[in-house]
Design an enzyme around this catalytic site. Structure first.
Site, PDB file in Angstrom:
ATOM      1  CG  HIS A  60      -1.880  -1.087   1.307  1.00 37.95           C
ATOM      2  ND1 HIS A  60      -2.913  -1.217   0.407  1.00 37.95           N
ATOM      3  CD2 HIS A  60      -1.998  -2.131   2.169  1.00 37.95           C
ATOM      4  CE1 HIS A  60      -3.635  -2.288   0.719  1.00 37.95           C
ATOM      5  NE2 HIS A  60      -3.103  -2.864   1.775  1.00 37.95           N
ATOM      6  CG  HIS A 222      -7.024  -5.640   1.170  1.00 41.34           C
ATOM      7  ND1 HIS A 222      -7.558  -5.053   2.292  1.00 41.34           N
ATOM      8  CD2 HIS A 222      -5.673  -5.546   1.310  1.00 41.34           C
ATOM      9  CE1 HIS A 222      -6.593  -4.634   3.077  1.00 41.34           C
ATOM     10  NE2 HIS A 222      -5.444  -4.924   2.503  1.00 41.34           N
TER      11      HIS A 222
END
Length: 334
Positions: A60, A222
């Site tokens: 991320h 996700h």
């Protein structure tokens, strides 16, 4: 379609990522690898205050390790791509961070992270570490506010890090810093939109397919579905849908002050993000709400996913005072 990324062995992604980060920013942070992957602020060496620790998977970037540094996180415990680290490493991070004033343990609400955090807290209690845990869970798309424990934690954790770190630097106690963190967590809300899905860098698996003409409001970081699939809209139209939902959730009213974050998901251009920020400010101004602080850029990404997260927080003078405090990390300076 075959994945195209400039990587080496997928099994070594986390190690090579962290090594490169530490090499590039040795003036800000270093790695502590004795008990697992810890990214540690150089400022921790001389800290005489409450300290801040978080955990989370890699993939991320710049979050979460990119927000380790002076005036923000003291330690980020890094798991593998999109995976939580283990509780033993997190316990060792709490021990390393503890400078005699206690540790604030900040956790984004995702199942794996929460499981590890709960286990870590049990271990910390046995070890006699003074620690408070605060969970950020501000994604409005998957649960109403009254069921906040079911909401996912998104990019809203990042401004919270700085506000809490500044409060700690000002000499606030652990309980005071933790209470401030909870108050900020309760003041904000986030919603995401995606127009193109990402691929997992270790496996090449796609998170989904939105086609050439659709977007999905409410998609998680996700690839979790949000139930808001619809034809692609303009920036202004998209902001109107998302900001309206956040204003109602927080809630915000005329003459309130607000913080606004446009967080690019990885493949959204800065051009788009500035247009989105402009449209959001104009939308809120039209409701009589003044935007007094902001973040715009790639903050918590999802590989090459196209889209963004819109985070809005109801602002007050205490938040503003701590927000203005100097800080320096890889991805944030103030």
């Amino acid at each position: 379609m075959k994945m195209k990324k400039f990587i080496n062995d997928p099994a070594n992604l986390t190690t090579e990522l962290l090594e490169g980060m530490a090499m590039a920013y040795s003036d800000i942070l270093h790695l502590h690898l004795e008990h697992g992957n810890m990214v540690v602020s150089n400022a921790l060496d001389t800290a005489d205050r409450v300290t801040l620790v978080t955990l989370g998977g890699t993939g991320h970037e710049p979050a979460l390790s990119g927000f380790v540094g002076d005036g923000m996180l003291d330690i980020a415990v890094a798991g593998d791509v999109f995976a939580a680290p283990n509780p033993v490493t997190c316990l060792e991070a709490l021990k390393l961070a503890d400078k005699g004033h206690g540790v604030l343990f900040l956790v984004l609400n995702h199942a794996g992270d929460m499981l590890v955090a709960d286990m870590t807290m049990k271990l910390a209690k046995k070890a006699g570490i003074q620690v408070r845990k605060v969970v950020t869970q501000e994604d409005i798309s998957n649960a109403p506010r009254e069921n906040g424990e079911e909401r996912r934690g998104l990019a809203g954790a990042i401004p919270l890090y700085h506000i809490c770190a500044a409060a700690a630097q000002a000499g606030k106690s652990l309980d005071e810093v933790a209470d401030l963190a909870q108050r900020y967590a309760d003041s904000m809300a986030t919603i995401a939109v995606a127009s193109r899905c990402a691929t997992h860098p270790a496996t090449g698996a796609s998170f989904g397919d939105l086609g050439d003409e659709d977007m999905e409001i409410g998609m998680g970081q996700h690839g979790e579905g949000g139930g808001g699939r619809q034809p692609m809209k303009t920036a202004k139209e998209t902001i109107a849908i998302m900001a309206n939902a956040l204003v109602k959730d927080i809630p915000l009213s005329k003459e309130d002050k607000a913080f606004v974050m446009i967080n690019g998901s990885g493949a959204t251009t800065l051009m788009e993000m500035f247009i989105l920020y402009r449209d959001c400010v104009q939308y809120l101004n039209g409701l009589g709400i003044e935007v007094v602080a902001h973040m715009v850029g790639e903050i918590l990404t999802v590989q090459e996913q196209a889209g963004f997260q819109l985070n809005i927080a109801k602002w007050d003078d205490e938040f503003g005072t701590f927000w203005a405090t100097p800080a320096r990390t890889i991805a944030f300076s103030q």
